[in-house]
Design a protein around this motif. Structure first.
Motif, PDB file in Angstrom:
ATOM      1  N   LEU A  55      -2.699  -9.363  -5.053  1.00  0.00           N
ATOM      2  CA  LEU A  55      -1.839  -8.511  -4.228  1.00  0.00           C
ATOM      3  C   LEU A  55      -2.120  -7.028  -4.480  1.00  0.00           C
ATOM      4  CD1 LEU A  55       1.527 -10.462  -4.499  1.00  0.00           C
ATOM      5  CD2 LEU A  55       0.083 -10.233  -2.476  1.00  0.00           C
ATOM      6  N   ILE A  56      -2.328  -6.667  -5.749  1.00  0.00           N
ATOM      7  CA  ILE A  56      -2.650  -5.272  -6.096  1.00  0.00           C
ATOM      8  C   ILE A  56      -3.973  -4.867  -5.463  1.00  0.00           C
ATOM      9  CG2 ILE A  56      -3.450  -3.838  -8.035  1.00  0.00           C
ATOM     10  CD1 ILE A  56      -0.489  -3.857  -7.882  1.00  0.00           C
ATOM     11  N   THR A  57      -4.975  -5.751  -5.536  1.00  0.00           N
ATOM     12  CA  THR A  57      -6.288  -5.453  -4.968  1.00  0.00           C
ATOM     13  C   THR A  57      -6.194  -5.231  -3.468  1.00  0.00           C
ATOM     14  OG1 THR A  57      -7.321  -6.776  -6.694  1.00  0.00           O
ATOM     15  CG2 THR A  57      -8.652  -6.304  -4.754  1.00  0.00           C
ATOM     16  N   VAL A  58      -5.458  -6.097  -2.782  1.00  0.00           N
ATOM     17  CA  VAL A  58      -5.296  -5.955  -1.332  1.00  0.00           C
ATOM     18  C   VAL A  58      -4.569  -4.653  -1.011  1.00  0.00           C
ATOM     19  CG1 VAL A  58      -4.103  -6.926   0.673  1.00  0.00           C
ATOM     20  CG2 VAL A  58      -5.390  -8.414  -0.843  1.00  0.00           C
ATOM     21  N   ALA A  59      -3.532  -4.329  -1.776  1.00  0.00           N
ATOM     22  CA  ALA A  59      -2.775  -3.098  -1.536  1.00  0.00           C
ATOM     23  C   ALA A  59      -3.645  -1.861  -1.754  1.00  0.00           C
ATOM     24  CB  ALA A  59      -1.554  -3.056  -2.441  1.00  0.00           C
ATOM     25  N   ILE A  60      -4.469  -1.877  -2.790  1.00  0.00           N
ATOM     26  CA  ILE A  60      -5.356  -0.741  -3.070  1.00  0.00           C
ATOM     27  C   ILE A  60      -6.366  -0.571  -1.943  1.00  0.00           C
ATOM     28  CG2 ILE A  60      -7.207   0.077  -4.602  1.00  0.00           C
ATOM     29  CD1 ILE A  60      -5.584  -1.136  -6.929  1.00  0.00           C
ATOM     30  N   TYR A 103       0.805  -1.216   0.000  1.00  0.00           N
ATOM     31  CA  TYR A 103       0.000   0.000   0.000  1.00  0.00           C
ATOM     32  C   TYR A 103       0.843   1.275   0.000  1.00  0.00           C
ATOM     33  CZ  TYR A 103       1.049   0.333   4.983  1.00  0.00           C
ATOM     34  OH  TYR A 103       1.687   0.436   6.188  1.00  0.00           O
ATOM     35  N   LYS A 104       2.124   1.187   0.336  1.00  0.00           N
ATOM     36  CA  LYS A 104       2.973   2.379   0.385  1.00  0.00           C
ATOM     37  C   LYS A 104       3.517   2.768  -0.991  1.00  0.00           C
ATOM     38  CE  LYS A 104       4.839   0.356   4.168  1.00  0.00           C
ATOM     39  NZ  LYS A 104       5.970  -0.058   4.957  1.00  0.00           N
ATOM     40  N   ASN A 105       3.518   1.842  -1.916  1.00  0.00           N
ATOM     41  CA  ASN A 105       4.062   2.086  -3.251  1.00  0.00           C
ATOM     42  C   ASN A 105       2.974   2.720  -4.134  1.00  0.00           C
ATOM     43  OD1 ASN A 105       5.533   2.064  -5.587  1.00  0.00           O
ATOM     44  ND2 ASN A 105       6.043  -0.105  -5.509  1.00  0.00           N
ATOM     45  N   MET A 106       2.727   4.012  -3.945  1.00  0.00           N
ATOM     46  CA  MET A 106       1.631   4.693  -4.632  1.00  0.00           C
ATOM     47  C   MET A 106       1.862   4.818  -6.131  1.00  0.00           C
ATOM     48  SD  MET A 106      -0.513   5.125  -2.320  1.00  0.00           S
ATOM     49  CE  MET A 106      -1.678   6.134  -3.172  1.00  0.00           C
ATOM     50  N   GLY A 107       3.110   4.931  -6.551  1.00  0.00           N
ATOM     51  CA  GLY A 107       3.404   5.011  -7.983  1.00  0.00           C
ATOM     52  C   GLY A 107       2.960   3.765  -8.720  1.00  0.00           C
ATOM     53  N   LEU A 108       3.133   2.629  -8.094  1.00  0.00           N
ATOM     54  CA  LEU A 108       2.729   1.355  -8.698  1.00  0.00           C
ATOM     55  C   LEU A 108       1.223   1.180  -8.633  1.00  0.00           C
ATOM     56  CD1 LEU A 108       3.734  -1.411  -9.846  1.00  0.00           C
ATOM     57  CD2 LEU A 108       3.587  -2.239  -7.508  1.00  0.00           C
ATOM     58  N   ILE A 109       0.644   1.481  -7.484  1.00  0.00           N
ATOM     59  CA  ILE A 109      -0.795   1.256  -7.284  1.00  0.00           C
ATOM     60  C   ILE A 109      -1.635   2.120  -8.227  1.00  0.00           C
ATOM     61  CG2 ILE A 109      -2.663   1.695  -5.646  1.00  0.00           C
ATOM     62  CD1 ILE A 109      -0.912   0.662  -3.462  1.00  0.00           C
ATOM     63  N   CYS A 110      -1.229   3.356  -8.437  1.00  0.00           N
ATOM     64  CA  CYS A 110      -2.024   4.284  -9.253  1.00  0.00           C
ATOM     65  C   CYS A 110      -2.137   3.844 -10.707  1.00  0.00           C
ATOM     66  CB  CYS A 110      -1.451   5.691  -9.161  1.00  0.00           C
ATOM     67  SG  CYS A 110      -1.717   6.431  -7.550  1.00  0.00           S
ATOM     68  N   ARG A 111      -1.233   3.009 -11.174  1.00  0.00           N
ATOM     69  CA  ARG A 111      -1.308   2.518 -12.555  1.00  0.00           C
ATOM     70  C   ARG A 111      -2.456   1.548 -12.762  1.00  0.00           C
ATOM     71  NH1 ARG A 111       4.425   0.320 -14.280  1.00  0.00           N
ATOM     72  NH2 ARG A 111       4.561  -0.277 -12.106  1.00  0.00           N
ATOM     73  N   PHE A 112      -2.982   0.976 -11.678  1.00  0.00           N
ATOM     74  CA  PHE A 112      -4.001  -0.059 -11.781  1.00  0.00           C
ATOM     75  C   PHE A 112      -5.372   0.410 -11.331  1.00  0.00           C
ATOM     76  CE2 PHE A 112       0.119  -2.098 -11.053  1.00  0.00           C
ATOM     77  CZ  PHE A 112       0.222  -2.771 -12.256  1.00  0.00           C
ATOM     78  N   ILE A 113      -5.572   1.736 -11.318  1.00  0.00           N
ATOM     79  CA  ILE A 113      -6.843   2.326 -10.935  1.00  0.00           C
ATOM     80  C   ILE A 113      -7.344   3.188 -12.084  1.00  0.00           C
ATOM     81  CG2 ILE A 113      -7.965   3.888  -9.309  1.00  0.00           C
ATOM     82  CD1 ILE A 113      -5.970   3.074  -7.251  1.00  0.00           C
ATOM     83  N   SER A 114      -8.647   3.112 -12.355  1.00  0.00           N
ATOM     84  CA  SER A 114      -9.224   3.918 -13.434  1.00  0.00           C
ATOM     85  C   SER A 114      -9.377   5.369 -12.977  1.00  0.00           C
ATOM     86  CB  SER A 114     -10.594   3.352 -13.828  1.00  0.00           C
ATOM     87  OG  SER A 114     -11.520   3.575 -12.793  1.00  0.00           O
ATOM     88  N   GLU A 115      -9.837   6.218 -13.879  1.00  0.00           N
ATOM     89  CA  GLU A 115     -10.019   7.633 -13.561  1.00  0.00           C
ATOM     90  C   GLU A 115     -11.089   7.840 -12.491  1.00  0.00           C
ATOM     91  OE1 GLU A 115     -10.782   9.880 -17.051  1.00  0.00           O
ATOM     92  OE2 GLU A 115      -8.886   9.307 -17.986  1.00  0.00           O
ATOM     93  N   GLN A 116     -12.071   6.938 -12.446  1.00  0.00           N
ATOM     94  CA  GLN A 116     -13.120   7.052 -11.441  1.00  0.00           C
ATOM     95  C   GLN A 116     -12.687   6.497 -10.094  1.00  0.00           C
ATOM     96  OE1 GLN A 116     -14.341   5.117 -14.346  1.00  0.00           O
ATOM     97  NE2 GLN A 116     -15.064   6.911 -15.437  1.00  0.00           N
ATOM     98  N   GLY A 117     -11.540   5.823 -10.043  1.00  0.00           N
ATOM     99  CA  GLY A 117     -11.055   5.251  -8.791  1.00  0.00           C
ATOM    100  C   GLY A 117     -11.328   3.773  -8.662  1.00  0.00           C
ATOM    101  N   LYS A 118     -11.794   3.137  -9.748  1.00  0.00           N
ATOM    102  CA  LYS A 118     -12.089   1.705  -9.711  1.00  0.00           C
ATOM    103  C   LYS A 118     -10.832   0.897  -9.988  1.00  0.00           C
ATOM    104  CE  LYS A 118     -16.778   2.257 -11.443  1.00  0.00           C
ATOM    105  NZ  LYS A 118     -17.683   1.902 -12.528  1.00  0.00           N
ATOM    106  N   ILE A 119     -10.789  -0.314  -9.438  1.00  0.00           N
ATOM    107  CA  ILE A 119      -9.672  -1.222  -9.689  1.00  0.00           C
ATOM    108  C   ILE A 119      -9.885  -1.837 -11.074  1.00  0.00           C
ATOM    109  CG2 ILE A 119      -8.481  -3.308  -8.922  1.00  0.00           C
ATOM    110  CD1 ILE A 119      -9.580  -2.721  -6.102  1.00  0.00           C
ATOM    111  N   LEU A 120      -8.861  -1.740 -11.926  1.00  0.00           N
ATOM    112  CA  LEU A 120      -8.970  -2.287 -13.275  1.00  0.00           C
ATOM    113  C   LEU A 120      -8.877  -3.806 -13.244  1.00  0.00           C
ATOM    114  CD1 LEU A 120      -6.703   0.250 -15.163  1.00  0.00           C
ATOM    115  CD2 LEU A 120      -9.186   0.135 -15.188  1.00  0.00           C
ATOM    116  N   SER A 121      -9.476  -4.449 -14.235  1.00  0.00           N
ATOM    117  CA  SER A 121      -9.512  -5.908 -14.276  1.00  0.00           C
ATOM    118  C   SER A 121      -8.159  -6.500 -14.671  1.00  0.00           C
ATOM    119  CB  SER A 121     -10.580  -6.382 -15.262  1.00  0.00           C
ATOM    120  OG  SER A 121     -10.170  -6.084 -16.568  1.00  0.00           O
ATOM    121  N   ARG A 122      -8.049  -7.782 -14.483  1.00  0.00           N
ATOM    122  CA  ARG A 122      -6.811  -8.495 -14.797  1.00  0.00           C
ATOM    123  C   ARG A 122      -6.489  -8.433 -16.281  1.00  0.00           C
ATOM    124  NH1 ARG A 122      -6.613 -14.550 -13.953  1.00  0.00           N
ATOM    125  NH2 ARG A 122      -4.714 -14.516 -15.129  1.00  0.00           N
TER     126      ARG A 122
END
Length: 105
Positions: free
Chosen positions: A64-69, A33-52
């Motif tokens: 792991l990405i979902t849990v971190a987000i 959860y601390k690696n915001m640069g990585l996490i932000c790549r996997f979120i849409s503009e609305q803030g949703k988690i993008l699919s696999r």
């Protein structure tokens, strides 16, 4: 087969691209959860988690990405929803109109 069909097949196959894309997560990247640069790549503009499929991640990486987000959202590092544009738009378009009285004949 005729000669024309063979030529078409060769032409179609040659159009395909063999360019390999880099994996979205490198082997040295830490997924937390601390690696915001990585996490932000996997979120849409609305803030949703993008699919696999969109992310091109393995199942383990997606989990792991979902849990971190979700952890980042709980700790208020990320917003649950990112709808600032919608909020601004609704404020500017909303007009206060006075109540009208019905005309009774």
């Amino acid at each position: 087969m005729s000669k024309g069909k063979d030529i078409r097949r060769l032409f179609i196959k040659s159009k395909r691209s063999f360019r390999r894309r880099l994996p979205p997560i490198q082997s040295g990247d830490r997924i937390d959860y601390k690696n915001m640069g990585l996490i932000c790549r996997f979120i849409s503009e609305q803030g949703k988690i993008l699919s696999r499929r969109v992310n091109r991640l393995t199942l383990k990486q997606q989990r792991l990405i979902t849990v971190a987000i979700k952890q980042a959202r709980i700790l208020s590092s990320l917003p649950f929803l990112n709808n600032e544009k919608q909020f601004e738009k609704s404020e500017s378009t909303a007009k206060i109109t006075p109540l009208r009285k019905k005309n009774r004949n």
